[in-house]
Design a protein around this motif. Structure first.
Motif, PDB file in Angstrom:
ATOM      1  N   LYS A 550       0.796  -1.110  -0.020  1.00 55.22           N
ATOM      2  CA  LYS A 550      -0.087  -0.003  -0.135  1.00 55.22           C
ATOM      3  C   LYS A 550       1.093   1.435   0.115  1.00 55.22           C
ATOM      4  O   LYS A 550       0.689   2.190  -0.975  1.00 55.22           O
ATOM      5  CB  LYS A 550      -0.905   0.020   1.182  1.00 55.22           C
ATOM      6  CG  LYS A 550      -2.314  -0.434   1.016  1.00 55.22           C
ATOM      7  CD  LYS A 550      -3.360   0.019   2.130  1.00 55.22           C
ATOM      8  CE  LYS A 550      -4.520  -0.851   2.102  1.00 55.22           C
ATOM      9  NZ  LYS A 550      -5.006  -1.468   3.272  1.00 55.22           N
ATOM     10  N   VAL A 551       1.930   1.402   0.899  1.00 55.77           N
ATOM     11  CA  VAL A 551       2.524   2.516   1.045  1.00 55.77           C
ATOM     12  C   VAL A 551       3.477   2.827  -0.442  1.00 55.77           C
ATOM     13  O   VAL A 551       3.535   3.718  -1.032  1.00 55.77           O
ATOM     14  CB  VAL A 551       3.864   2.065   1.948  1.00 55.77           C
ATOM     15  CG1 VAL A 551       4.939   3.359   2.133  1.00 55.77           C
ATOM     16  CG2 VAL A 551       3.137   2.246   3.464  1.00 55.77           C
ATOM     17  N   TRP A 552       3.748   1.378  -1.030  1.00 50.88           N
ATOM     18  CA  TRP A 552       4.695   1.666  -2.353  1.00 50.88           C
ATOM     19  C   TRP A 552       3.635   1.792  -3.421  1.00 50.88           C
ATOM     20  O   TRP A 552       4.135   2.034  -4.639  1.00 50.88           O
ATOM     21  CB  TRP A 552       5.782   0.547  -2.419  1.00 50.88           C
ATOM     22  CG  TRP A 552       6.687   0.335  -1.543  1.00 50.88           C
ATOM     23  CD1 TRP A 552       7.412   1.685  -0.891  1.00 50.88           C
ATOM     24  CD2 TRP A 552       7.475  -0.908  -0.852  1.00 50.88           C
ATOM     25  NE1 TRP A 552       8.220   1.071   0.077  1.00 50.88           N
ATOM     26  CE2 TRP A 552       8.261  -0.362   0.148  1.00 50.88           C
ATOM     27  CE3 TRP A 552       7.176  -2.165  -1.321  1.00 50.88           C
ATOM     28  CZ2 TRP A 552       9.018  -1.299   0.812  1.00 50.88           C
ATOM     29  CZ3 TRP A 552       8.085  -2.781  -0.498  1.00 50.88           C
ATOM     30  CH2 TRP A 552       8.729  -2.705   0.480  1.00 50.88           C
ATOM     31  N   ASP A 553       2.393   1.562  -3.213  1.00 46.97           N
ATOM     32  CA  ASP A 553       1.252   1.329  -4.306  1.00 46.97           C
ATOM     33  C   ASP A 553       1.613   0.520  -5.410  1.00 46.97           C
ATOM     34  O   ASP A 553       1.643   0.898  -6.329  1.00 46.97           O
ATOM     35  CB  ASP A 553       1.265   2.894  -4.844  1.00 46.97           C
ATOM     36  CG  ASP A 553       0.048   3.033  -5.645  1.00 46.97           C
ATOM     37  OD1 ASP A 553      -0.709   2.290  -5.399  1.00 46.97           O
ATOM     38  OD2 ASP A 553      -0.303   4.121  -6.485  1.00 46.97           O
ATOM     39  N   ILE A 554       1.894  -0.660  -4.945  1.00 48.59           N
ATOM     40  CA  ILE A 554       2.272  -1.852  -5.872  1.00 48.59           C
ATOM     41  C   ILE A 554       1.371  -2.872  -5.545  1.00 48.59           C
ATOM     42  O   ILE A 554       0.727  -2.948  -4.296  1.00 48.59           O
ATOM     43  CB  ILE A 554       3.826  -2.273  -5.980  1.00 48.59           C
ATOM     44  CG1 ILE A 554       4.301  -2.676  -4.447  1.00 48.59           C
ATOM     45  CG2 ILE A 554       4.518  -1.029  -6.488  1.00 48.59           C
ATOM     46  CD1 ILE A 554       5.647  -3.136  -4.763  1.00 48.59           C
ATOM     47  N   SER A 555       1.445  -4.169  -6.193  1.00 45.11           N
ATOM     48  CA  SER A 555       0.568  -4.976  -5.727  1.00 45.11           C
ATOM     49  C   SER A 555       1.074  -5.880  -4.591  1.00 45.11           C
ATOM     50  O   SER A 555       2.152  -6.102  -4.611  1.00 45.11           O
ATOM     51  CB  SER A 555       0.287  -6.107  -6.985  1.00 45.11           C
ATOM     52  OG  SER A 555       0.205  -7.521  -6.470  1.00 45.11           O
TER      53      SER A 555
END
Ligand SMILES: Cc1cc2nc3c(=O)[nH]c(=O)nc-3n(C[C@H](O)[C@H](O)[C@H](O)COP(=O)(O)OP(=O)(O)OC[C@H]3O[C@@H](n4cnc5c(N)ncnc54)[C@H](O)[C@@H]3O)c2cc1C
Lengths: 754, 268
Positions: A550-555
């Motif tokens: 979520k923080v990195w906005d990746i799966s």
């Protein structure tokens, strides 16, 4: 992870989390809890092996100042006479209740007939002496072979043997018959060049836990029950108490004390429901503790047995058929471990024709309880003795004979299934190549070898892993720590989470703080509860990966977890600074709240364990005294999560097995009463009786467990009986078939030459 | 356990006074036998008189011809005394093989002989060496001290203070210990004083005794072979959960033979 990995914590000799408290005396065992206003409960026991209770008069005891409650059999609920299963256990609560407090008959010396709770121990004793019980003494039977005779005194007038077709019309002491095997015995024996037939006897042996049974029970005004006790399963205590006393499980909270040894003997309860009844009536908490004499007279040893074995082999050493009849003492109600005895007897061998028949026989003794690898040490002792004799007759090396016929992956076990990957051959090979096996022997010395097999079990377990905001973790599991399991749980959690072992605190939770766990038994804890801990830790890791994603906005799939950090999985996932467990935990309030990993499983895939032991003894030809000179135990454990505690389990099992082989026995008088009710007459080996027990750990991983665990605690008590008996037989040139091998017995055998 | 008054007298005289005046007094040395009997309700004394602080009972005095040991000396102290080890190794060895470490650290010479357990080790040493028992009242020859099963010549108000053991030319003690308690199933103490040989047997009968035929044979020829053709009758020997009379009779001969061998090698 993965069963073949290189681990940071698994397989390391970390300091056990419960160690300091146990060494300093701070740890609380069952008798250490106390409550304000607490009463002392005591039990009046039958002085007869078998008697009808004509009347019980408690009036004088009730009137004694300081006595707050008195209970007898009729104060306990009568329950349906049928067997029901609870987790991995099966129980008949009607029988269990009668064992806790006799109703119409007493069935053994020590059977409870009444209990009192009083303000002091002395008043409770006085009260017991004021209870008048009128008995009509009945003939009794102690020995299993005697109990099977047609004219034997019957313990239960209506007991019809189960498992015989057609069902017998007459009652007997034989509770049930079981049978295992396959093939064509007749053809097998016809193909044999050598056939050996022998009868063996073993005596009951007590588990010998140092901590006698004890419990503090509080029944509150609103019916809520709190139990502090040491047992092999707080949930077992809860299930049993709820059913025996007919109240809801949710109303009982069992808080596990530290346990001072169990070895199977604390998989049953003796005091808790009695204390519940006393506390409920008195309106005060009640503490009950057994004396050693009570432990010996009235808690379950394992069965004494009588076993016939027949084994055939060709002259080049191929086993052609094996047959055994096993007769096990159940104690006063059905329930000896003859089933597992019959299943395991020939399990280390690849046999085309095999049959074992077992009889569960009631006798006027306390109910047999589980003892490490219930049933197997006796049956495997008998078979391993005959294997040794077969090797002698064939002029073969005893390990070579075992290797030639060893069960291996794909072999059909005598009890039905096909073995998966197992370590039987590896154990035999390691034993053969061990320097011990080729060391020279002196005069009057003999060497014995024996193998052992145990199933190991899985079952239901719940665990949770709470991640703290400072980057530490608390692991909750629901099995009492008997042999170092906290250390193993912490090591596995640390390994999965990727944090340091000392950042993980393992807790044994009470029945109201965690979901259901089967008890500690069957060597299941490190396997099944360990699997639950691994799964719960993995669940926590998944949650942390999701948060990093979520923080990195990746799966989340693009986040991997290694060495305690969330990291982008490869260059395609992006270039982000790894986040540590502590980083993620610190921000948990903002990221969705506390992180708790959970697992609730019924663990499948328990994998069997095998072991091979070598022992050297010296027999004093003038006195029959045996000195154990050297001992080496080889065992496949799948994976040693904590090698020190694996070795400890193996050494402890060997010590108990050696005691069973050489010293331990229950001595009953003609009156059916136990005569050796303490450690001064019932000899368990101590450190000075034994040499250093060398252990060799074999690791053939169990693919079903995240780290390859099989289970350790039960296999090591199996081979010592056969190994020691073989060593003594080889030293004196006479086959010894009747345990224990006491000096007078050995001297007589030397003199008589048979 | 029942309630009792506990006393710790500071003199032998006070201790003896308690014995005379209390209703049902019991002396306590290390408590190794006494406390278990209280626990099992075999005794319910009104007064327990602890000898721990009575002066003079903890002493060892080793002279050339005699080793004197105070009644309150623990088995561990006797076993580890360099003087006793040098002068009378058989006695140090005997003390060092009593029970287990815990028992040896608490159990005492006085308690052991006052109790006169049929399987105790010290009585064999006292009889084997022809010792003299000193009490608060008198001296008693060991041969007169042990009278029957758990019985001694001690009067009700008499306290053992010390034992004098003559130093022999050769001596050794051999026992076959019970696997649990380590008490002697059979123990034999052999000692040679010039032409005089003593053979004391414990564990086999209801009370320690001298085996006359062994003493005669060994007086003629102090060697293991002197016992080779001897038959020991099992009549009257103890039987217990562990072993019967025949097994014990065999042990008497074996332990005696081994004691002679050990004595010839310097004792132990
Ligand atoms: C587990 C165990 C194993 C043992 N094994 C052995 C063994 O292998 N061999 C062996 O010889 N013994 C053995 N013993 C006995 C032990 O060595 C003690 O000598 C014995 O128990 C006496 O103990 P105590 O000196 O503490 O005397 P206590 O128990 O205190 O007293 C014993 C009795 O002697 C009386 N008493 C004590 N001191 C005096 C005195 N000075 N004068 C007069 N009366 C006195 C007391 O009143 C009491 O009746 C064993 C004991 C135990 C518990």
């Amino acid at each position: 992870m993965g069963v073949d990995g290189n681990y940071k914590w698994v397989g390391k000799r970390t300091v056990r989390p419960d160690g300091t408290d146990k060494v300093t005396g701070r740890a609380l065992f069952s008798a250490d809890s106390s409550m304000p206003g607490m009463l002392i409960g005591k039990i009046l026991r039958s002085p007869h092996a078998h008697a009808k209770i004509k009347s019980i008069d408690t009036s004088k005891a009730e009137k004694l100042a300081g006595v707050k409650s008195v209970v007898i059999g009729k104060d306990f609920p009568n329950l349906p006479n049928k067997t029901i299963s609870i987790g991995i256990l099966a129980a008949n609560f009607s029988e269990m209740s009668d064992k806790l407090m006799a109703r119409k008959k007493v069935l053994y010396d020590g059977h409870p007939v009444a209990a009192v709770a009083a303000t002091t121990s002395a008043i409770a004793d006085k009260a017991l002496s004021l209870i008048k019980v009128e008995y009509q003494v009945l003939p009794h039977v102690i020995d299993v072979d005697e109990a099977m005779k047609p004219k034997a005194p019957l313990l239960h007038k209506k007991m019809i043997t189960v498992g015989v077709d057609p069902a017998p019309t007459k009652a007997s002491n034989v509770a049930s018959r079981c049978e295992f095997g396959f093939g064509d015995l007749e053809a097998g024996f016809a193909a044999a060049d050598v056939i050996i037939e022998r009868t063996f006897k073993t005596k009951p042996a007590h588990q010998g836990y140092l901590e006698p049974h004890g419990a503090v029970v509080s029944v509150a005004e609103d019916g809520q029950v709190t139990i502090w006790c040491s047992s092999q399963g707080q949930f077992m205590v809860r299930s049993y108490c709820a059913r025996l006393m007919q109240i809801d499980e949710a109303q009982i909270r069992v808080i596990p004390a530290e346990i001072g040894g169990g070895f199977g003997g604390k998989t049953v309860i003796y005091l808790e429901p009695v204390a519940m009844a006393l506390s409920g009536r008195a309106g005060k908490p009640v503490k009950m503790t057994m004396t050693r004499e009570e432990v010996m007279r009235a808690t379950g040893p394992t069965s004494g047995t009588s076993i016939d074995v027949k084994l055939g082999a060709t002259k080049d050493g191929k086993l052609t058929a094996g047959e055994a009849e096993l007769r096990y003492q159940a104690g006063c109600y059905p329930g000896s471990p003859v089933g597992p005895g019959a299943m395991t007897a020939f399990a280390p061998y690849n046999l085309e024709n095999v049959k074992t028949v077992g009889f569960d026989v009631v006798v006027n003794r306390p109910q047999a309880a589980a003892y490490r690898a219930p049933g197997a040490p006796m049956s495997e002792f008998a078979v391993e003795s005959v294997i040794d004799e077969m090797a002698q007759k064939l002029g073969m090396d005893p390990i070579a004979l075992r290797e030639l016929n060893a069960a291996k992956e794909g072999t059909t076990a005598p009890y039905g299934p096909k073995f998966g990957p197992i370590g039987n051959e590896q154990c035999l090979e390691a034993a053969k190549n061990h320097p011990h096996y080729s060391a020279p022997l002196g005069p009057n010395q003999g060497r014995g070898v024996a193998s052992g097999f145990w199933f190991n079990v899985g079952g239901e377990s719940v665990a949770s892993v709470n991640i703290n905001t400072d980057g530490t973790a608390v692991v909750l599991s629901g099995n009492p720590d008997i042999g170092g399991s906290r250390a193993s749980m912490a090591a596995m959690a640390a390994e999965v989470l990727g944090i340091d072992y000392d950042k993980v605190r393992p807790i044994v939770a009470d029945t109201s703080s965690i979901g259901y766990n089967d008890l500690t038994g069957g060597s299941r804890t490190t396997f099944a509860s360990g699997m639950a801990v691994c799964n719960a830790a993995t669940d926590a890791v998944d949650q942390m990966r999701t948060r990093a994603a979520k923080v990195w906005d990746i799966s989340p799939d693009a986040v991997e977890w290694s060495e305690g950090h969330a990291r982008p999985a490869g260059p395609n996932a992006g270039d982000f600074e790894p986040m540590s467990l502590a980083d993620i935990a610190r921000t948990s309030a903002k990221m969705g709240g506390p992180i708790t990993g959970r697992a609730a499983i019924n663990a499948q895939g328990a994998a069997p364990g095998f072991g091979t032991h070598i022992v050297d003894v010296e027999v004093d030809p003038e006195t029959g005294h045996v000195t154990v000179l050297r001992y080496t135990a080889v065992q496949d454990v799948g994976r040693a999560i904590h090698p020190s505690y694996v070795e400890g389990q193996i050494q402890g099992g060997v010590a108990q097995g050696v005691g069973w082989a050489l010293n331990e026995e229950y001595v009953y008088g003609d009156d059916g009463c136990l005569q050796n009710t303490g450690f001064l007459d019932y000899r368990m080996p101590v450190a000075s009786d034994l040499p250093m027990i060398d252990t060799v750990i074999i690791e053939v991983p169990n693919e079903a467990h995240p780290f390859g665990v099989r289970g350790v605690g039960e296999v090591p008590i199996i081979p010592p009986l056969g190994a020691v008996a073989n060593a003594v037989s080889n030293a004196i040139g006479v086959r010894m078939t009747d345990l224990p091998l006491s000096p007078p017995k050995i001297l007589a055998a030397i003199k008589n030459g048979s | 356990m029942h309630d009792f008054a506990y006393h710790r007298p500071q003199s032998l005289e006070d201790a003896a006074n308690f014995l005379r005046t209390a209703e049902d007094p019991l002396l306590m040395a290390g408590g190794q036998t006494m406390i278990p009997t209280l626990k099992q309700r075999l005794a319910a004394p009104s007064d327990v008189i602890d000898l721990a602080e009575v002066p003079g009972l903890v002493m060892i005095d080793v002279k050339k011809a005699q080793v004197s040991v105070g009644a309150m000396l623990t088995h561990a102290s006797v076993a580890s005394s360099p003087e006793v080890q040098a002068a009378l190794p058989a006695l140090a060895g005997l003390a060092g093989n009593i029970g287990d470490m815990h028992v040896r650290n608490r159990g005492t010479l006085g308690g052991s002989i006052a109790n006169n357990d049929p399987a105790a080790d010290y009585p064999a040493a006292l009889i084997g060496l022809g010792a003299t028992v000193h009490t608060s009242k008198r001296q008693i020859a060991a041969d007169d001290f042990f009278t029957a099963l758990f019985e001694t010549a001690l009067a009700g108000d008499e306290i053992v203070t010390s034992v004098d053991f003559p130093v022999p030319e050769l001596a050794a003690y051999m026992k076959f210990d019970h696997p649990a308690s380590r008490y002697a199933v059979v123990g034999v103490f052999i000692a040679k004083f010039g032409t005089d040989v003593r053979a004391a047997v414990t564990g086999a009968g209801p009370c320690v005794y001298r085996e006359a035929q062994m003493e005669e044979a060994l007086t003629r020829d102090f060697s293991p072979s002197a016992l080779a053709d001897m038959t020991i009758s099992p009549d009257g020997m103890n039987t217990d959960l562990y072993a019967g009379p025949e097994y014990r009779a065999n042990l008497v001969k074996i332990m005696a033979t081994r004691a002679v061998e050990a004595a010839l090698k310097g004792g132990g």
